[in-house]
Design a protein around this motif. Structure first.
Motif, PDB file in Angstrom:
ATOM      1  N   PHE A 636       0.856  -1.193   0.000  1.00 59.22           N
ATOM      2  CA  PHE A 636       0.000   0.000   0.000  1.00 59.22           C
ATOM      3  C   PHE A 636       0.885   1.234   0.000  1.00 59.22           C
ATOM      4  O   PHE A 636       1.226   1.743   1.074  1.00 59.22           O
ATOM      5  CB  PHE A 636      -0.900   0.006   1.246  1.00 59.22           C
ATOM      6  CG  PHE A 636      -1.918  -1.103   1.280  1.00 59.22           C
ATOM      7  CD1 PHE A 636      -3.214  -0.895   0.801  1.00 59.22           C
ATOM      8  CD2 PHE A 636      -1.596  -2.348   1.807  1.00 59.22           C
ATOM      9  CE1 PHE A 636      -4.166  -1.912   0.848  1.00 59.22           C
ATOM     10  CE2 PHE A 636      -2.547  -3.366   1.854  1.00 59.22           C
ATOM     11  CZ  PHE A 636      -3.829  -3.148   1.373  1.00 59.22           C
ATOM     12  N   PRO A 637       1.298   1.721  -1.167  1.00 58.69           N
ATOM     13  CA  PRO A 637       2.235   2.846  -1.191  1.00 58.69           C
ATOM     14  C   PRO A 637       1.573   4.124  -0.667  1.00 58.69           C
ATOM     15  O   PRO A 637       0.382   4.345  -0.852  1.00 58.69           O
ATOM     16  CB  PRO A 637       2.586   2.980  -2.670  1.00 58.69           C
ATOM     17  CG  PRO A 637       1.436   2.375  -3.394  1.00 58.69           C
ATOM     18  CD  PRO A 637       0.900   1.303  -2.506  1.00 58.69           C
ATOM     19  N   GLN A 638       2.371   4.919   0.022  1.00 57.68           N
ATOM     20  CA  GLN A 638       1.889   6.223   0.470  1.00 57.68           C
ATOM     21  C   GLN A 638       2.712   7.292  -0.226  1.00 57.68           C
ATOM     22  O   GLN A 638       3.931   7.152  -0.345  1.00 57.68           O
ATOM     23  CB  GLN A 638       2.061   6.357   1.983  1.00 57.68           C
ATOM     24  CG  GLN A 638       1.122   5.443   2.754  1.00 57.68           C
ATOM     25  CD  GLN A 638       1.150   5.690   4.237  1.00 57.68           C
ATOM     26  OE1 GLN A 638       1.988   6.450   4.734  1.00 57.68           O
ATOM     27  NE2 GLN A 638       0.250   5.056   4.955  1.00 57.68           N
ATOM     28  N   GLY A 639       2.052   8.354  -0.662  1.00 58.32           N
ATOM     29  CA  GLY A 639       2.764   9.453  -1.310  1.00 58.32           C
ATOM     30  C   GLY A 639       3.555   8.941  -2.500  1.00 58.32           C
ATOM     31  O   GLY A 639       3.027   8.248  -3.358  1.00 58.32           O
ATOM     32  N   SER A 640       4.850   9.262  -2.511  1.00 55.31           N
ATOM     33  CA  SER A 640       5.667   8.914  -3.675  1.00 55.31           C
ATOM     34  C   SER A 640       6.471   7.634  -3.442  1.00 55.31           C
ATOM     35  O   SER A 640       7.433   7.385  -4.145  1.00 55.31           O
ATOM     36  CB  SER A 640       6.616  10.075  -3.976  1.00 55.31           C
ATOM     37  OG  SER A 640       7.447  10.281  -2.841  1.00 55.31           O
ATOM     38  N   GLU A 641       6.071   6.845  -2.464  1.00 56.60           N
ATOM     39  CA  GLU A 641       6.828   5.623  -2.165  1.00 56.60           C
ATOM     40  C   GLU A 641       6.879   4.670  -3.359  1.00 56.60           C
ATOM     41  O   GLU A 641       5.877   4.476  -4.050  1.00 56.60           O
ATOM     42  CB  GLU A 641       6.148   4.875  -1.004  1.00 56.60           C
ATOM     43  CG  GLU A 641       6.437   5.439   0.356  1.00 56.60           C
ATOM     44  CD  GLU A 641       5.751   4.606   1.445  1.00 56.60           C
ATOM     45  OE1 GLU A 641       6.207   4.676   2.578  1.00 56.60           O
ATOM     46  OE2 GLU A 641       4.766   3.892   1.138  1.00 56.60           O
TER      47      GLU A 641
END
Ligand SMILES: [Zn+2]
Lengths: 997, 99
Positions: A636-641
Motif C-alpha cells: 500500500f504505497p503512500q505518497g511517492s513511495e
C-alpha cells in the motif's frame, strides 16, 4: 465496365457497382463479387509477392484453398486483418485491401533478389546455409531472416471487434452445400432428422453455381438450387452460410467459424464479427467435394496461370473472363469444359494441351468443331512474361522423350492436374485413407466416428453421381438414428463426368536441376527441392515436409500435398501409400484468434477472485499481485513511495507496532466426522490424535513420492472437526487429493470434506501491539497470553461479529488470524483499523508478508520448494510423526535417493555485500573460476531486502547445505559474481520469543 | 471435447465437467512399510502406458465430485465403458463384444 466483365453472366448484380481500393488505387466491382473476382474483372492478376523468393504471384483458385491471393484488408483503425483470402472475401463498399510481401511496391520489389539467389534458399536452407561462419548467425543471418519472415504484417492495435460463440446439438450435420450436401440434407430431413447444413461460401449450390447448363430433374442448375433452398427451409433444415467447418473433434463435435459482418458495407453497432460454433451431431455427412490440382512445370507460378476450374467459376459465378487468350494445359477432362465455356464467353482459346494422347472422342470432336488448336500428347515446359504470363512453351511427348518446344502466346494459362478429394476433416477424426491408384488419390477407408462421406469427397465425379451419393449418405445418416429414410435418385442431363491421369512434375526438355516448377506456391517449394530432400536422405513424407516446408504453409498443402507426394515417391522409387500422406490438423482454414477467444477476453479472459476485503484495498491504493486466480494487495504505497519504500515501512510497522493483512485467500477445508483424526493422521506427516480441541498445529502434506505438496496451520475445533488451512494456490489440489484418498483408498473412513475457503474472511493482525488492538474488540474469550497462548484456536466474537480466532504467527511477531463469515470481512477489517488507529496500525500486503516470513525462515511451498524437496531437505524433519505406522509419502521417505547424501537442503544465504540482492532462481557454484560447464550446487529460492536487518537476505537450496554453515559460495548476478555465506535461514529472533509474548 | 458417462449421475456430460486422474486399479499397498524398494517404486511410477484399451480413473469434479473408472481407447479416445470405483475390472473381451 471492364471488357473482362461478361454482361448477363454470373450471380453478381450488374447494376450494383461497389467501390474498393487495392494498394491505394480505386476500383469498382459488383455486388456479389469476391475481392478476387473484382480484381480479375479489372484485369488485375498480380496480387502479391511470394513468401521466400518474392516472386510476383497471381490468383490461382476461386476458393478457400487459395495459396497466393492473400491480402491485408481493413475497415478503419484497429480493424486490419493480414492474410485475408481474396477468393473468400466478399466485396463490400469501401473495402481497403493491400498486397503483402512487397517492398517498396508490388511491381518493383527489392526482396526479389532472393529469387536470383535461390540456390541459397533450397530445401533445408534453414539447416544448412546459416551454419557457417559461426559468428554470422547473430549479426547477419538472423536479423535478415527476421525482417523477411512472416506473411503479411501483424495488426498493431487491440482488435476492437466482438466475437461470439455458441453450442448446438443436432441429429445430422452436413458439411458442404454442393449437390451432394444438399441431397444429403434433404434426404435426412425428410426422414424426420433435425439437420444443419453448413456452407463455407455465401450461398448454397457448390460446383453447380459454376455449371449453370446442367439440368437436374428437368430444371436448370440454378433453378434447381433455388427450388432446393425452398425445400430445405420447408424441411426445417438450418442452413448456415459463410460458415467454415474448421475442426472435427471427438464424438462428432464439429467446430465451425461463422463470418457475420466481413461482407457488410457497414457493421451494426456491437454486432459480433465472427461466431464459433461447437455443434455436437449424432451423425455427420462430409460433402466437401474435391480440390483441383495444379500441374507442376517450369514457370507455373506466373501471374495469369490459374486452375481451369477457377476460371470456370469466375466466368459463371461472377461473370468475369480471366483473360482474352487462354492456353489450356490439362491431364483431366474437366479443363476441356472450362475451355469451351470461356470460348463461348469471348475468350480466345490459344491451345488445349493434354498430356494424354487418348482423350474422349466427344471432347476432341467438340474442340475441333470449335476450331480450337489441340496438342494431345504434349507437355508444358515453361512460361514467359514478368508480371503476367505472355506465352506458354509446349513440347510434344514421343515414346517417353520430350520433343522441341514451341511458344504459344496467351495472357492466361488454365491448368488442371486432376482433383483431390477434400478429406481434411475426415483426417481430423483419425479416419484412415487408402490409396486409389486409378484415381491417384487417397480415398476414405476406415471411419472412427459416426460419419458418411459423399460425392467427390470419396472420388465420385459428375453431378448425377454426387447427387445420388449425397442422398444415399443422408438416408444412411437418418437410418443410423433409427429413422426410415429414402434415397431418391436424380435424372441429370448435360452432366460433365470426367477422368484424367496424374503427373508428378510434367516431362520437360530442360535440365531439371534448373527448373522452377512450383509445388507449394505459398511456401515457395519446387519439385527440385523435394527431389533434393530425397537425395539428402529424407525417406518419410513427414521428413520431406519438414525439410522442404512443403504443405506447411497456412493452406496446409491443399493444392500441393498430392503433387509433392507423387514427386517424392517417384524420387524414392516407392508407391505413394508407402511414402505416406502428412497429417491434416485443425483448423481447416486459418481462423482468427478472436473467433477462438470468443467472449473470453479482457476481464472475461480469466476469473479474478476477490476477497471480501478487496474493495477496501482498492479504495486505499493497493498495488495488486495475481496469486493463482486471486488478486491480492501486494503493498500500500503512500505518497511517492516505491515498492521498496512501502515494504520497508510496512515491515517496520509490524516489527515495532501492529500491522493488518488480508489472509482471506488461504485455502480452508473443514474435515469432520468420527474418523476425522484418523484421516488427518493418514494424510499429514504430523500426529493429530493427541492434539487437543482448541489447539493449532503446523501441518505438512506430502505426495506419495515423499515430496512436500502443501502446508498450513490446522486447528482442532472439536474431537471430530478440524479446520485445515492450505496455501492460497494449493486449496483445490489439496481437497482433490484428500477426496481421492477418502473415496478410493479409505472409503471405510467416516469423514466429510468441505471447502470453506470462500466462507471465511481472514484478517491477520501482527505485531507487538496486536493484543492491545484486539483486546477491546473480543467478547467471550480471554486472550491473555496465559489463557490463550501461541497455537490456540477458539470461537468468540470480534467487534460483535461471530469469529473463529487463531493465535499463530507467520511473521515472527505476536499474531492473530481472525476468521469471520465472509460477508462480515470488510466490517471486521474496518473495526480493526479503527481500533488500531491510536497504535499506528498499518495495512500490509503480500510483499511485506514475504519479507517478514523470510526473516523467520518460514518456507512458502512452491517458492522454496519445487516438488523435489522432502521435509528433511526443507528442515521440517520435526514435523514428521515418526511413530505413526503410515501416512501419505511415509514409505517414500526411506527410498534410497531420498536418504542419500548430498541432497539439496534449505539454508539461508547472506551476500558479502549486504546491499546486493540476489536474483531468485540464480544458480550457485562453489568455484566461480572453474571451467564451463560449471557444477551447480543449488539455487536461490527467496531473496529480499530486510529493513529490519538493514541488509539483504536470501534462502537457497544447496547440496549438503546444513553441514556447510559459514562456508562461502558464489552466485552470478546481472553484473558479475557475488560471494555469499551459508547461514541459518532464521535470520530474526531465532529463539522465537517474540511470537509468544 | 469428449462426452463422458458418469456412472453415479448416470448421465453423459461434457468433458469440461470431469478431470482425468491417472491409471485405474493401482491399489495403495495395505502396509507400505512392508514393501521392498522395487515394489514401492512400481506402485509409484510404473504405469502400463498402453496403446489401446486403457483402464483409467476420472473424477466428475464439477458434478457429483466422485471418482470412477473408465476404459478408454487411447488411439481413438473412445470410451468403451465407465464403472464405479471399487467395481472389478471389466474384461476386454466383454467390452469388445458389446460394441
Ligand atoms: Zn457424477
Amino acid at each position: 465496365m471492364s471488357r473482362f466483365r461478361v454482361t448477363g453472366k454470373g450471380r453478381v448484380d450488374h447494376h450494383a457497382p461497389v467501390r474498393f481500393t487495392f494498394d491505394g488505387k480505386s476500383f469498382f466491382g459488383l455486388r456479389g463479387d469476391t475481392l478476387a473476382s473484382a480484381l480479375l474483372a479489372n484485369g488485375v492478376h498480380l496480387v502479391g509477392r511470394s513468401f521466400k523468393y518474392h516472386r510476383p504471384r497471381g490468383i490461382v483458385t476461386a476458393g478457400s484453398e487459395e495459396p497466393n491471393a492473400l491480402v491485408g484488408t481493413s475497415r478503419g483503425r484497429g480493424r486490419f486483418e493480414p492474410n485475408t483470402r481474396a477468393t473468400l472475401q466478399e466485396l463490400r463498399s469501401g473495402l481497403v485491401a493491400e498486397s503483402q510481401n512487397r517492398l517498396p511496391s508490388l511491381k518493383f520489389d527489392v526482396g526479389a533478389i532472393n529469387d536470383a539467389l535461390s540456390p541459397l534458399f533450397s530445401a533445408g536452407f534453414y539447416y544448412k546455409t546459416f551454419m557457417w561462419p559461426k559468428g554470422f548467425w547473430d549479426k547477419v543471418y538472423e536479423p535478415v531472416i527476421r525482417a523477411a519472415a512472416g506473411l503479411g504484417r501483424a495488426p498493431e492495435t487491440t482488435d476492437p471487434d466482438r466475437y461470439a460463440s455458441r453450442h448446438a446439438h443436432t441429429d445430422v450435420l452436413v458439411i458442404g452445400a454442393g449437390p451432394a450436401g444438399i441431397a444429403a440434407a434433404l434426404a435426412a430431413a425428410k426422414a424426420g432428422a433435425k439437420v444443419v447444413l453448413a456452407e463455407e461460401t455465401a450461398e448454397i449450390g457448390g460446383a453447380l453455381l459454376s455449371d449453370p447448363e446442367v439440368v437436374i430433374d428437368g430444371a436448370k442448375a440454378w433453378n434447381w438450387i433455388a427450388a432446393r433452398a425452398a425445400d430445405l427451409a420447408e424441411s426445417g433444415v438450418r442452413v448456415m452460410t459463410r460458415t467454415t467447418a474448421i475442426g472435427y473433434y471427438h464424438q462428432n463435435m464439429i467446430g465451425l467459424a461463422e463470418r457475420l459482418t466481413d461482407h457488410l458495407d457497414s457493421v451494426p453497432e456491437n454486432a459480433p464479427r465472427e461466431r464459433l460454433w461447437r455443434i455436437r451431431a449424432r451423425h455427420v455427412v462430409l460433402a466437401q467435394g474435391a480440390i483441383e490440382k495444379p500441374l507442376v512445370f517450369h514457370g507455373n507460378d506466373r501471374p495469369g496461370v490459374m486452375l481451369a476450374g477457377a476460371a470456370q467459376t469466375y466466368l459463371h459465378r461472377f461473370g468475369v473472363r480471366v483473360g482474352d487468350s487462354a492456353a489450356v494445359v490439362t491431364s483431366h477432362d474437366s479443363a476441356w469444359h472450362a475451355a469451351f465455356d470461356l470460348q463461348d464467353a469471348g475468350t480466345g482459346i490459344a491451345v488445349i494441351v493434354d498430356t494424354r494422347t487418348d482423350v474422349r472422342e466427344d471432347l476432341v470432336a467438340e474442340a475441333e468443331r470449335r476450331g480450337i488448336r489441340l496438342r494431345l500428347g504434349h507437355t508444358a515446359t515453361g512460361t514467359d512474361g514478368r508480371l503476367r504470363v505472355s506465352a506458354l512453351r509446349i513440347n510434344p511427348l514421343r515414346d517417353g522423350s520430350v520433343g522441341n518446344g514451341t511458344k504459344v502466346f496467351c495472357d492466361c494459362v488454365l491448368m488442371c492436374g486432376g482433383w483431390t478429394p477434400s478429406l481434411h476433416l475426415f483426417s481430423h477424426t483419425k479416419g484412415t485413407l487408402k490409396w486409389d491408384a486409378e484415381n491417384t488419390a487417397f480415398l476414405p477407408d476406415r471411419k472412427s466416428e459416426a460419419v458418411e462421406i459423399a460425392g467427390a469427397g470419396r472420388g465420385l465425379w459428375g453431378y448425377g453421381a454426387a447427387l445420388d451419393d449425397g442422398a444415399k449418405a443422408g438416408a444412411l445418416a437418418a437410418e443410423a438414428l433409427g429413422l426410415s429414410a429414402a434415397a431418391p435418385t436424380h435424372d441429370v442431363r448435360q452432366d460433365r463426368p470426367g477422368t484424367g491421369t496424374a503427373h508428378e512434375e510434367l516431362p520437360t526438355d530442360h535440365d531439371r536441376g534448373h527448373t522452377r516448377a512450383f509445388v507449394d506456391f505459398q511456401n515457395d517449394v519446387t519439385a527440385k527441392d523435394i527431389r533434393l530432400a530425397v537425395r539428402e536422405g529424407m525417406r518419410s513424407i513427414e521428413h520431406v515436409k519438414r525439410y522442404t516446408t512443403t504443405g506447411m504453409a497456412t493452406d496446409q498443402g491443399k493444392l500441393s500435398n498430392i503433387n509433392g507426394l507423387l514427386i517424392a515417391s517417384n524420387a524414392l522409387g516407392k508407391e505413394p501409400p508407402k511414402v505416406g500422406l502428412t497429417t491434416f490438423r485443425p483448423p481447416y482454414t486459418p481462423t482468427t484468434f478472436g473467433t477462438f477467444a470468443g467472449y473470453h477476453r479482457g476481464a472475461h479472459f480469466e476469473v479474478t477472485r476477490k476477497t471480501p476485503i478487496d474493495s477496501w484495498a482498492a479504495e486505499n491504493g493497493a498495488v495488486w499481485e495475481p496469486v493463482g486466480q486471486w488478486r491480492r494487495a501486494r503493498y500500500f504505497p503512500q505518497g511517492s513511495e516505491d515498492m521498496d519504500d512501502a515494504v520497508a515501512r510496512e515491515c517496520r510497522a509490524v516489527r515495532e507496532g501492529v500491522g493488518l493483512f488480508d489472509a482471506s485467500t488461504l485455502g480452508k477445508i473443514e474435515v469432520t466426522g468420527p474418523d476425522a483424526a484418523e484421516f488427518m493422521n493418514r494424510m499429514y506427516t504430523n500426529p493429530w490424535t493427541k492434539l487437543a480441541p482448541g489447539k493449532l498445529r503446523y501441518g505438512v502434506l506430502l505426495g506419495e513420492d515423499g515430496f512436500i505438496r502443501d502446508d498450513g496451520v490446522i486447528g482442532r475445533i472439536s474431537d471430530h472437526r478440524f479446520h485445515v488451512t492450505t496455501t492460497t494456490g494449493g486449496a483445490a489440489r489439496v481437497l482433490n487429493m484428500m477426496e481421492d484418498y477418502l473415496q478410493t483408498e479409505w472409503p471405510d473412513l467416516d469423514v466429510w470434506l468441505t471447502s470453506t475457503t470462500e466462507q471465511w474472511a481472514v484478517a491477520a493482525l501482527n505485531g507487538p501491539k496486536a493484543r492491545t488492538v484486539l483486546d477491546g474488540l473480543v467478547e467471550g474469550l480471554d486472550i491473555s497470553n496465559e489463557a490463550f497462548p501461541m497455537m490456540s484456536v477458539a470461537d468468540c466474537t470480534v467487534a460483535g461479529i461471530p469469529a473463529r480466532l487463531f493465535r499463530l504467527s507467520f511473521t515472527g511477531e505476536l499474531g492473530y488470524e481472525i476468521n469471520v463469515p465472509a460477508r462480515h470481512g470488510r466490517a471486521l477489517w474496518e473495526a480493526l483499523m479503527e481500533a488500531g488507529k491510536a497504535h499506528g496500525i498499518t495495512p500490509y500486503g503480500t510483499e511485506t508478508m514475504h519479507v517478514l516470513r523470510a526473516e523467520k525462515g518460514f518456507i512458502i511451498v512452491g517458492q522454496d520448494t519445487d516438488g523435489t524437496v522432502t521435509p528433511d531437505d526443507a528442515g521440517l524433519d520435526w514435523a514428521i510423526g515418526k511413530a505413526k505406522p503410515d501416512f501419505v509419502g511415509k514409505r517414500s521417505l526411506a527410498r534410497p535417493d531420498l536418504v542419500a547424501q548430498g541432497r539439496r537442503q534449505l539454508v539461508g544465504l547472506l551476500t558479502q555485500d549486504g546491499k546486493v540482492r540476489l536474483d531468485e532462481g540464480a544458480q550457485i557454484v562453489d568455484d566461480p573460476n572453474q571451467p564451463t560447464p560449471m557444477k551447480m550446487i543449488g539455487h536461490v529460492t527467496s531473496s529480499y531486502h530486510s529493513a529490519t536487518l538493514g541488509r539483504s537476505i536470501a534462502m537457497a537450496v544447496i547440496e549438503n547445505g546444513r553441514a556447510r554453515m559459514g562456508e562461502t559460495v558464489h552466485v552470478p548476478t546481472g553484473k558479475g559474481v557475488e560471494a555469499a555465506v551459508i547461514a541459518s535461514a532464521v535470520f530474526y529472533d531465532p529463539e522465537g520469543g517474540r511470537a509468544k509474548l | 471435447m469428449l462426452l463422458i458417462h458418469c456412472p453415479y449421475c448416470d448421465e453423459t456430460l461434457p468433458e469440461s465437467e470431469f478431470a482425468y486422474a491417472g491409471e485405474a486399479h493401482i491399489a495403495r499397498p495395505a502396509d507400505p512399510s512392508a514393501t521392498t524398494d522395487e515394489e514401492w517404486r512400481d506402485y509409484l511410477f510404473i504405469r502400463s502406458n498402453v496403446k489401446g484399451a486403457h483402464y483409467e480413473r476420472w473424477r466428475h469434479v464439477h458434478g457429483c465430485a466422485r471418482f470412477f473408472n473408465a476404459v478408454r481407447d487411447t488411439v481413438s479416445d473412445r470410451f468403451l465403458t465407465t464403472y464405479p470405483a471399487g467395481a472389478p475390472r471389466p474384461a476386454l473381451s466383454d467390452l469388445e463384444a458389446s460394441e
